[in-house]
Design a protein around this motif. Structure first.
Motif, PDB file in Angstrom:
ATOM      1  N   ALA A  14       0.832  -1.208   0.000  1.00  0.00           N
ATOM      2  CA  ALA A  14       0.000   0.000   0.000  1.00  0.00           C
ATOM      3  C   ALA A  14       0.862   1.252   0.000  1.00  0.00           C
ATOM      4  CB  ALA A  14      -0.935  -0.006   1.211  1.00  0.00           C
ATOM      5  N   GLN A  18       0.750   4.099  -2.911  1.00  0.00           N
ATOM      6  CA  GLN A  18       0.513   5.515  -2.654  1.00  0.00           C
ATOM      7  C   GLN A  18       1.664   6.383  -3.177  1.00  0.00           C
ATOM      8  OE1 GLN A  18      -2.136   7.148  -1.340  1.00  0.00           O
ATOM      9  NE2 GLN A  18      -1.083   9.111  -1.560  1.00  0.00           N
ATOM     10  N   SER A 115      -8.245   5.891   6.065  1.00  0.00           N
ATOM     11  CA  SER A 115      -8.013   4.675   5.292  1.00  0.00           C
ATOM     12  C   SER A 115      -9.240   4.317   4.457  1.00  0.00           C
ATOM     13  CB  SER A 115      -7.665   3.526   6.248  1.00  0.00           C
ATOM     14  OG  SER A 115      -7.037   2.468   5.572  1.00  0.00           O
ATOM     15  N   ARG A 116     -10.419   4.422   5.065  1.00  0.00           N
ATOM     16  CA  ARG A 116     -11.659   4.142   4.332  1.00  0.00           C
ATOM     17  C   ARG A 116     -11.806   5.084   3.141  1.00  0.00           C
ATOM     18  NH1 ARG A 116     -16.931   4.274   7.902  1.00  0.00           N
ATOM     19  NH2 ARG A 116     -16.253   6.436   8.157  1.00  0.00           N
ATOM     20  N   ASN A 118      -9.451   6.652   1.520  1.00  0.00           N
ATOM     21  CA  ASN A 118      -8.425   6.389   0.511  1.00  0.00           C
ATOM     22  C   ASN A 118      -8.714   5.107  -0.261  1.00  0.00           C
ATOM     23  OD1 ASN A 118      -6.146   7.386  -0.745  1.00  0.00           O
ATOM     24  ND2 ASN A 118      -4.716   6.243   0.532  1.00  0.00           N
ATOM     25  N   ILE A 119      -9.106   4.036   0.437  1.00  0.00           N
ATOM     26  CA  ILE A 119      -9.369   2.780  -0.268  1.00  0.00           C
ATOM     27  C   ILE A 119     -10.590   2.907  -1.172  1.00  0.00           C
ATOM     28  CG2 ILE A 119     -10.877   1.639   1.444  1.00  0.00           C
ATOM     29  CD1 ILE A 119      -8.015  -0.067  -0.445  1.00  0.00           C
ATOM     30  N   HIS A 120     -11.580   3.674  -0.743  1.00  0.00           N
ATOM     31  CA  HIS A 120     -12.741   3.899  -1.600  1.00  0.00           C
ATOM     32  C   HIS A 120     -12.357   4.692  -2.849  1.00  0.00           C
ATOM     33  CE1 HIS A 120     -16.042   3.203   1.691  1.00  0.00           C
ATOM     34  NE2 HIS A 120     -15.306   2.141   1.450  1.00  0.00           N
ATOM     35  N   TRP A 122      -9.392   4.558  -4.269  1.00  0.00           N
ATOM     36  CA  TRP A 122      -8.687   3.595  -5.128  1.00  0.00           C
ATOM     37  C   TRP A 122      -9.668   2.668  -5.824  1.00  0.00           C
ATOM     38  CZ3 TRP A 122      -4.368   1.816  -1.170  1.00  0.00           C
ATOM     39  CH2 TRP A 122      -3.471   2.887  -0.979  1.00  0.00           C
ATOM     40  N   HIS A 132     -14.280  -7.226  -2.352  1.00  0.00           N
ATOM     41  CA  HIS A 132     -14.742  -6.182  -1.432  1.00  0.00           C
ATOM     42  C   HIS A 132     -16.266  -6.165  -1.360  1.00  0.00           C
ATOM     43  CE1 HIS A 132     -16.049  -1.945  -0.639  1.00  0.00           C
ATOM     44  NE2 HIS A 132     -15.211  -2.108   0.364  1.00  0.00           N
ATOM     45  N   CYS A 200      -7.359  -9.578   2.023  1.00  0.00           N
ATOM     46  CA  CYS A 200      -6.160  -8.759   2.150  1.00  0.00           C
ATOM     47  C   CYS A 200      -5.079  -9.172   1.147  1.00  0.00           C
ATOM     48  CB  CYS A 200      -5.638  -8.853   3.585  1.00  0.00           C
ATOM     49  SG  CYS A 200      -4.205  -7.834   3.952  1.00  0.00           S
ATOM     50  N   LEU A 203      -6.051  -8.102  -2.329  1.00  0.00           N
ATOM     51  CA  LEU A 203      -5.876  -6.657  -2.497  1.00  0.00           C
ATOM     52  C   LEU A 203      -4.418  -6.328  -2.789  1.00  0.00           C
ATOM     53  CD1 LEU A 203      -6.700  -3.687  -2.387  1.00  0.00           C
ATOM     54  CD2 LEU A 203      -6.435  -3.780   0.104  1.00  0.00           C
ATOM     55  N   ALA A 391      -4.374   1.624   3.877  1.00  0.00           N
ATOM     56  CA  ALA A 391      -4.502   2.718   2.915  1.00  0.00           C
ATOM     57  C   ALA A 391      -4.299   4.072   3.578  1.00  0.00           C
ATOM     58  CB  ALA A 391      -5.864   2.659   2.227  1.00  0.00           C
TER      59      ALA A 391
END
Length: 415
Positions: A14, A18, A115-116, A118-120, A122, A132, A200, A203, A391
């Motif tokens: 991750a 980034q 984190s939520r 950022n991952i959303h 992505w 997911h 995980c 991902l 994330a």
């Protein structure tokens, strides 16, 4: 700028993902033959953005004597002649204070919400695929004491932006019929509708696939780092089994091995491996028996997460040493506990796994510059929350490394 990242678990991958998005050249070094093969491989699968309560809690002082005296305890402590073990335990017990627990919860929530977000981002823009699903989460309680404590935690987290609902037993069984095996035991549950699950390991592989499409990323697998080449307080290169690798900055994200890597630089992080176990069940003819919502059996500390066509069941904390070996006795205990809640499940073909969670005493990861150095950074110590915080931790690290505006306060995660 060229950044060398040491460690290819979910945190390292991750971080690489980034940093490449910020236009930085990245070399990722992983000792295994592929990424995410250790603690990231078959963990619990829950993305618990609204439930990040630290392991260190005042209730530990009540629960610990009871746990230590039970063979089927969620916690197994094996004393070792190890300074690092006793150092970590002493700091853990000091962290079991209400004031520390509250501060840690607040810091962890800020990072998990980042984190939520950022991952959303992505997911929406990059098309990452890792089974997911936003399926919600239930934390089921059997004792009045733990239920009262949960109610207080819900009220505390509501003030920090978490949205959770308290369900009585009948509301629980109506929402998730698969929990009927707990009828007569469960007195209530905390329900968080917007919690998520995913794989995980998948991902990490999905991010790696995207990374390998860029010209600014290099992956070195099967390569071990032996140490750093220093000039004063600046690290010029890392010594590896593939030779010397130079970079402008170095990021340590090597899980439980991070401590031994950082020690020659004059810093010994408060890290210790907390071994966890999991069983993975394939769907076969059992999918109707799987819960549709992610479930945590609080009394036994067992997590049930439906991931794609599988059910991932994770549990236990063993405080012993640095061995990844699966303990057959612990797996047998886990299977017996699962049958008490889901008696119809066939566990004969379940795939066992064990992994070492690199934990700090407060459950807060360490993110920031390594003391005594000019260009070494750390993204370590996420414990059981690595998947959830990856994330956000990567974004915070990227902002700190490039001296950009910070999305969250970095002070709680400082070395």
């Amino acid at each position: 700028m060229h950044v060398c990242i040491i460690g290819g678990g979910i945190i390292g991958v991750a971080s690489a993902y980034q940093l490449t998005k910020q236009g930085i050249q990245v070399t990722l070094i992983e000792a295994e033959h592929d990424v995410a093969m250790k603690a990231s491989f078959a963990n619990g699968g829950q993305l618990s953005y609204s439930y990040v309560a630290p392991l260190a809690d005042p209730s530990v002082f009540v629960d610990l004597p009871k746990w230590l005296g039970r063979k089927d305890s969620p916690l197994k402590f094996t004393p070792q002649l190890s300074f690092s073990q006793w150092r970590w335990l002493s700091h853990f017990l000091m962290a079991c204070r209400s004031s520390v627990q509250s501060a840690s919860t607040q810091a962890l929530l800020s990072l998990s919400f980042l984190s939520r977000k950022n991952i959303h981002h992505w997911l929406e823009h990059d098309g990452l695929s890792f089974h997911h699903q936003v399926n919600g989460k239930l934390i089921v309680h059997e004792s009045q004491k733990s239920w009262d404590s949960a109610r207080a935690q819900v009220e505390k987290q509501a003030k920090l932006g978490a949205s959770q609902k308290l369900l009585n037993a009948e509301e629980l069984f109506a929402l998730e019929p698969a929990m009927e095996g707990m009828r007569g035991r469960a007195i209530g549950a905390v329900y968080t509708a917007d919690e998520e699950v995913g794989d995980c390991h998948v991902l990490a592989k999905s991010m790696l696939e995207k990374l390998q499409q860029t010209s600014t990323f290099t992956l070195l697998t099967g390569v071990k780092v032996h140490g750093f080449k220093k000039s004063g307080s600046t690290v010029n290169a890392v010594h590896t089994t593939a030779g010397e690798i130079q970079a402008d900055h170095f990021v340590v994200s090597s899980g439980v091995q991070s401590g031994s890597l950082l020690k020659p630089l004059g810093y010994s992080p408060l890290l210790f491996p907390l071994k966890g176990y999991s069983l993975t069940l394939d769907q076969e003819n059992q999918s109707a028996l799987f819960p549709k919502i992610s479930v945590t059996d609080y009394a036994r500390r067992i997590v049930y997460a439906p991931i794609g066509t599988q059910l991932r069941i994770a549990a236990m904390v063993d405080i012993k040493n640095f061995s990844n070996a699966v303990d057959p006795e612990r797996i047998a205990i886990l299977k017996n506990q699962i049958q008490g809640t889901f008696p119809q499940l066939n566990l004969s073909e379940a795939q066992p796994w064990a992994g070492l969670r690199p934990a700090t005493p407060t459950s807060k990861p360490i993110i920031g510059a390594c003391p005594n150095t000019q260009n070494v950074w750390m993204n370590i110590g996420h414990g059981a929350l690595g998947f959830t915080l990856a994330a956000g931790s990567a974004q915070l690290l990227g902002e700190m490394l490039t001296n950009s505006a910070l999305s969250v306060n970095p002070a709680p995660f400082a070395p």
